[in-house]
Every structure is written in structure tokens, then in C-alpha cells.
Design an enzyme around this catalytic site. Structure first.
Site, PDB file in Angstrom:
ATOM      1  N   SER A  23     -35.622  -8.023   7.602  1.00  0.00           N
ATOM      2  CA  SER A  23     -36.090  -7.480   8.971  1.00  0.00           C
ATOM      3  C   SER A  23     -37.860  -7.174   8.995  1.00  0.00           C
ATOM      4  CB  SER A  23     -35.393  -5.993   9.144  1.00  0.00           C
ATOM      5  OG  SER A  23     -34.286  -6.052   8.984  1.00  0.00           O
ATOM      6  N   ARG A  27     -40.519  -9.610  11.280  1.00  0.00           N
ATOM      7  CA  ARG A  27     -41.275  -8.823  12.219  1.00  0.00           C
ATOM      8  C   ARG A  27     -42.727  -9.113  11.682  1.00  0.00           C
ATOM      9  NH1 ARG A  27     -36.609  -5.875  12.163  1.00  0.00           N
ATOM     10  NH2 ARG A  27     -36.186  -4.477  13.934  1.00  0.00           N
ATOM     11  N   ARG A 121     -23.681 -14.814  20.316  1.00  0.00           N
ATOM     12  CA  ARG A 121     -24.326 -13.467  20.161  1.00  0.00           C
ATOM     13  C   ARG A 121     -24.995 -12.965  21.398  1.00  0.00           C
ATOM     14  NH1 ARG A 121     -27.027 -13.234  14.205  1.00  0.00           N
ATOM     15  NH2 ARG A 121     -27.367 -11.092  14.818  1.00  0.00           N
ATOM     16  N   SER A 168     -27.615  -3.903  20.820  1.00  0.00           N
ATOM     17  CA  SER A 168     -28.484  -4.290  19.526  1.00  0.00           C
ATOM     18  C   SER A 168     -29.869  -3.678  19.962  1.00  0.00           C
ATOM     19  CB  SER A 168     -28.607  -5.562  19.520  1.00  0.00           C
ATOM     20  OG  SER A 168     -29.623  -6.119  18.525  1.00  0.00           O
ATOM     21  N   SER A 169     -30.204  -3.044  18.741  1.00  0.00           N
ATOM     22  CA  SER A 169     -31.671  -2.496  18.875  1.00  0.00           C
ATOM     23  C   SER A 169     -32.753  -3.359  18.958  1.00  0.00           C
ATOM     24  CB  SER A 169     -31.961  -1.608  17.692  1.00  0.00           C
ATOM     25  OG  SER A 169     -31.831  -2.239  16.320  1.00  0.00           O
ATOM     26  N   ASP A 320     -25.695  -2.318   8.533  1.00  0.00           N
ATOM     27  CA  ASP A 320     -25.527  -3.226   7.553  1.00  0.00           C
ATOM     28  C   ASP A 320     -25.094  -2.742   6.258  1.00  0.00           C
ATOM     29  OD1 ASP A 320     -26.223  -5.169   9.381  1.00  0.00           O
ATOM     30  OD2 ASP A 320     -28.237  -5.557   8.561  1.00  0.00           O
ATOM     31  N   LYS A 347     -22.626  -9.470  15.102  1.00  0.00           N
ATOM     32  CA  LYS A 347     -23.527  -9.865  14.233  1.00  0.00           C
ATOM     33  C   LYS A 347     -23.173 -11.140  13.687  1.00  0.00           C
ATOM     34  CE  LYS A 347     -25.408  -5.644  13.444  1.00  0.00           C
ATOM     35  NZ  LYS A 347     -26.986  -5.580  13.294  1.00  0.00           N
ATOM     36  N   ARG A 351     -17.659  -8.565  12.334  1.00  0.00           N
ATOM     37  CA  ARG A 351     -17.513  -8.014  11.034  1.00  0.00           C
ATOM     38  C   ARG A 351     -16.472  -6.925  10.908  1.00  0.00           C
ATOM     39  NH1 ARG A 351     -23.984  -7.705   9.429  1.00  0.00           N
ATOM     40  NH2 ARG A 351     -24.340  -9.570   8.545  1.00  0.00           N
ATOM     41  N   LYS A 419     -29.075 -17.005   3.858  1.00  0.00           N
ATOM     42  CA  LYS A 419     -29.574 -16.444   5.151  1.00  0.00           C
ATOM     43  C   LYS A 419     -30.724 -15.398   4.438  1.00  0.00           C
ATOM     44  CE  LYS A 419     -28.156 -14.036   9.202  1.00  0.00           C
ATOM     45  NZ  LYS A 419     -28.722 -14.822  10.318  1.00  0.00           N
TER      46      LYS A 419
END
EC number: 2.5.1.19
Length: 434
Positions: A23, A27, A121, A168-169, A320, A347, A351, A419
Site C-alpha cells: 500500500s 502510493r 473489480r 473501496s477506500s 486484509d 478484492k 474472499r 503479487k
């Protein structure tokens, strides 16, 4: 199909230094690319998701120099030089969403696409928010989903933008990271969140990283975010990516299930990641856990039975890492309930459904709701279960913990961990013992 057989193991101990946070890595790469000046990023995660971001930035004209886990990024002062690009972004939500927003205001012609799952998604709420700015974005196939075609639009950020917060944020993160690129007559750019905002700690990560690059974001509760005009991204010079707190959860759980002592270095009390809150959940489940500023150590559980305590938990803040709790629940003395996990359904795979299916393979009784799971552990784990991973790195890593129950387990398609953590299984088996 490739597979990996693990265990049986009964102990886990040692020390592990975590790879960089996914994350934070993606960013920081984008912020450095948009900044003025040269940024040296250290402890950058090397994974599928970061590679597609790096490749995309190079296609957009960003100068990068990579050396191991260090990357030097020469910023573009807020505008990518490439005015056309076809960008394949795999299944990386942390690349697709923020790049969509940044390119929507860049004044070029771009195509964004990925693997088939990425095209399932949702991205419609982000596109709706960007269209409020005047962005021109078209769906090439299904409404609300990638692939996307982005063309130059008439961008105006004077009016507040409204975006949903309950899917989703990353939609809010993407808008916030884009607003400093825009000029306004009103002197501010404002985003209003419609509904409950999920995964709030990920927004905190975004705001703190924007601050490192010279941008102040004013947060009014969790429903209004204001970016004062006249700010520009400025390189901080050097920035280190802290360890991945989601990845830490597997090793912390291993330290509880395998007796420890198992020390995880790279995250701790000073972490800006919400998933470090997994440590609190593990304590509630009875783990013996200590924490410093950048390390966490677990030494088994505090009960003579050696079993974890079942919990009933709202997992909104650690979506997560909550997956790790679901597998740890196999080792609890009673039923565990995980709530507020509807975001799992959009996701890398669904999930919720995947977790319920695979937990049943090892003997658990599982009740699956729209946004919750109830997990009743078996008397004995089913040996030699073949776990399907759904091309989802976290499914593969979570279910490695089953091997600490003294039973062998087979992980199908183990390379999906590329990933976020390409050498996960080597690191896990180095700490696990029969």
C-alpha cells in the site's frame, strides 16, 4: 497446476525482516512521480503490483533508476509528459485506481486495463467522482468496470466532489492524491464521502504520505476532506517504505500457533498501517505478544490448552489481516465471528466465498453471510487438504498456517504470492519446524 506441500509442522520461531508495504510502495511511487525534485525510495517492495506501477510510470515518461529495493524517481512537477499510453496494470488495485484519477486530469489519451479479474473489480464510484470534475472516461466493456479509456476533459475542481465510501477506500485515496494537481478559484478542493467509509486506516496512510510530500489535507470527521489550493507535491528527498503489516499477520499468527518466540521486524507501534491492529486481535485471542516501535514478538499463547480464544470482531479497520484471523480461528476453543467484511467480495477474488469454501476443506463448519463469517473449528484438522488459492496471494499465505496444526496441507498455485511477497513460502518454511 503447480502446487506446494507444506508440513506437518508444530513449531515456529525465529526472526523475519518484512518486505516493504504494498500500500505504501505504490502510493509513494506515484507521489514521487508527481512531485517536484528527485526522491530516493528505500525498502521498496519488489512484487507483481509494484512492477506494473513502475512499468506504467516509465511509459508515462517518468525517469526511474532501480537498484535492488531502492528506486530513485525524478518527479514530473504534477504532469506526466506522455500524452498517450496503453497501460496494463495486472490485478493491482493500488495502481489502477490512483492512476485512473491522475491521468483523468492530465489532458491525454490513455487506456487502462488488466487481467480478467481486474475487469470484475468495481471502479464506477471513482469514475463518477472524476466525471464531477469534468473528466472524460469511458468504459470499453462493462459499465462500472475496467478496461477504461481516458480522454482530455474540461477539469474544474471548484464544486465539492461526492464519492461513495462503502465499496473501496481506494476511490477516496485516488481523488485525494489527485486534487493537489488542480487549480481552483475557490481556494480549496473538497471531497464529500457518501455513506460509511470503510478501511479508514488506509485513508490515514494516504494523508500521512501526502504530508511527507508537502500537501496538507484537512479532515472533518470521515465525511469531508479539504485540500487547500496553492500546494504542490515536493520531494522529501529520501523516504523509507515500512514493512508490510498485512504480511506481518501471517508470521505473528505463526508465533502464536507455533509457540515462538517469533519476532517480526519492520512494523510496530510507530507504524502508519492499520493492519498493525492485527496484533491487538491476536492479544484478544490469548497470544503472548510484545511490541516496540518497529518490531513485534509473539511467544505462543497464555493458556495451558495451547488454544486461542474465540472472538467476535468488527474487522472494518483491518480487512486484509482479518483473513489471517479467519484461519487462526481453526485453532480456537470455540466459534469465531468476523463482521463487516463485505469489502472482501470485491478484492482479488470473492474472499468471503473463497475463505468459507477452503476452511470447510480442513474440517471447519462455516456460516457465510453477506458481510460476515462464523467459523467453528474442527476437533481435528483434516490432513492433506488441497487448498485452492483463486489467484489470490492472501489466500495462499493464510492457509500456510494450517500446516502448524500438525497436518500436511497442499497449496495450489503457490506462485500467486508474487503479487506482494514472492519468497513468502521460503521465508515461512525457514521458521517452521516439525
Amino acid at each position: 497446476m503447480e502446487f506446494l506441500d507444506l508440513g506437518p509442522f508444530s513449531r515456529a520461531s525465529g526472526t523475519i525482516r518484512l518486505p516493504g508495504s504494498k500500500s505504501i510502495s505504490n502510493r509513494v511511487l506515484l507521489l514521487a512521480a508527481l512531485a517536484e525534485g528527485e526522491t530516493t525510495i528505500t525498502n521498496l517492495l519488489d512484487s507483481d503490483d509494484t512492477r506494473v506501477m513502475l512499468d506504467a510510470l516509465e511509459k508515462l515518461g517518468v525517469r526511474l533508476k532501480r537498484d535492488g529495493d531502492t528506486c530513485v524517481v525524478t518527479g514530473t512537477r504534477g504532469a506526466f509528459t506522455a500524452r498517450t499510453a496503453d497501460l496494463f496494470l495486472g490485478n493491482a488495485g493500488t495502481a489502477v485506481r490512483p492512476l485512473t484519477a491522475a491521468l483523468a486530469v492530465n489532458g491525454g489519451d490513455y487506456r487502462i486495463h488488466g487481467v480478467p479479474r481486474m475487469h470484475e473489480r468495481p471502479i464506477g464510484d471513482l469514475v463518477d467522482g472524476l466525471r464531477q470534475l469534468g473528466a472524460r472516461i469511458d468504459y470499453e466493456e462493462n459499465e462500472g468496470y475496467p478496461p477504461l479509456r481516458i480522454r482530455p476533459g474540461q477539469i474544474n475542481a471548484d464544486a465539492p466532489i461526492t464519492v461513495r465510501g462503502d465499496v473501496s477506500s481506494q476511490f477516496l485515496t485516488s481523488l485525494l492524491m489527485t486534487l493537489p494537481l488542480l487549480r481552483t478559484e475557490s481556494g480549496v478542493s473538497t471531497v464529500q464521502v457518501d455513506g460509511e467509509l470503510i478501511s479508514k486506516p488506509y485513508i490515514e496512510i494516504t494523508i500521512k504520505l501526502m504530508e511527507r510530500f508537502g500537501i496538507k489535507v484537512e479532515r472533518h470527521g470521515w465525511h469531508q476532506f479539504v485540500v487547500p489550493a496553492g500546494q504542490r507535491y515536493q520531494s522529501p528527498g529520501t523516504i523509507m517504505v515500512e514493512g508490510d503489516a498485512s504480511s506481518a499477520s501471517y508470521f505473528l499468527a505463526a508465533g502464536a500457533l507455533g509457540g515462538g518466540p517469533l519476532r517480526v521486524e519492520g512494523v510496530g507501534r510507530a507504524s502508519i498501517q492499520g493492519d498493525v491492529g492485527f496484533a491487538d486481535a491476536l492479544i484478544k485471542m490469548g497470544a503472548n505478544l510484545q511490541m516496540g516501535d518497529d518490531w513485534i514478538e509473539v511467544r505462543g499463547v497464555g493458556h495451558d490448552s495451547g488454544k486461542l480464544e474465540p472472538i467476535d470482531m468488527d474487522c472494518n479497520l483491518i480487512p486484509d489481516a482479518a483473513m489471517t484471523i479467519a484461519v487462526a480461528a481453526l485453532f480456537a476453543d470455540g466459534a469465531t465471528t468476523l463482521r463487516n467484511i463485505a469489502s472482501w467480495r470485491v478484492k482479488e477474488t470473492d474472499r468471503l466465498a473463497a475463505m468459507a469454501t477452503e476452511l470447510r476443506k480442513v474440517g471447519a463448519k462455516v456460516q457465510e453471510g453477506e458481510d460476515y463469517l462464523v467459523i467453528e473449528p474442527p476437533e481435528k484438522l483434516t490432513p492433506n487438504a488441497a487448498i485452492d488459492t483463486y489467484d489470490d496471494h492472501r489466500m495462499a499465505m493464510c492457509f500456510s498456517l494450517v500446516s502448524l496444526g500438525g497436518v500436511p496441507v497442499r497449496i495450489n498455485d503457490p506462485k500467486c504470492v508474487g503479487k506482494t511477497f514472492p519468497d513468502y513460502f521460503e521465508r515461512f518454511t525457514a521458521l517452521a519446524q516439525p
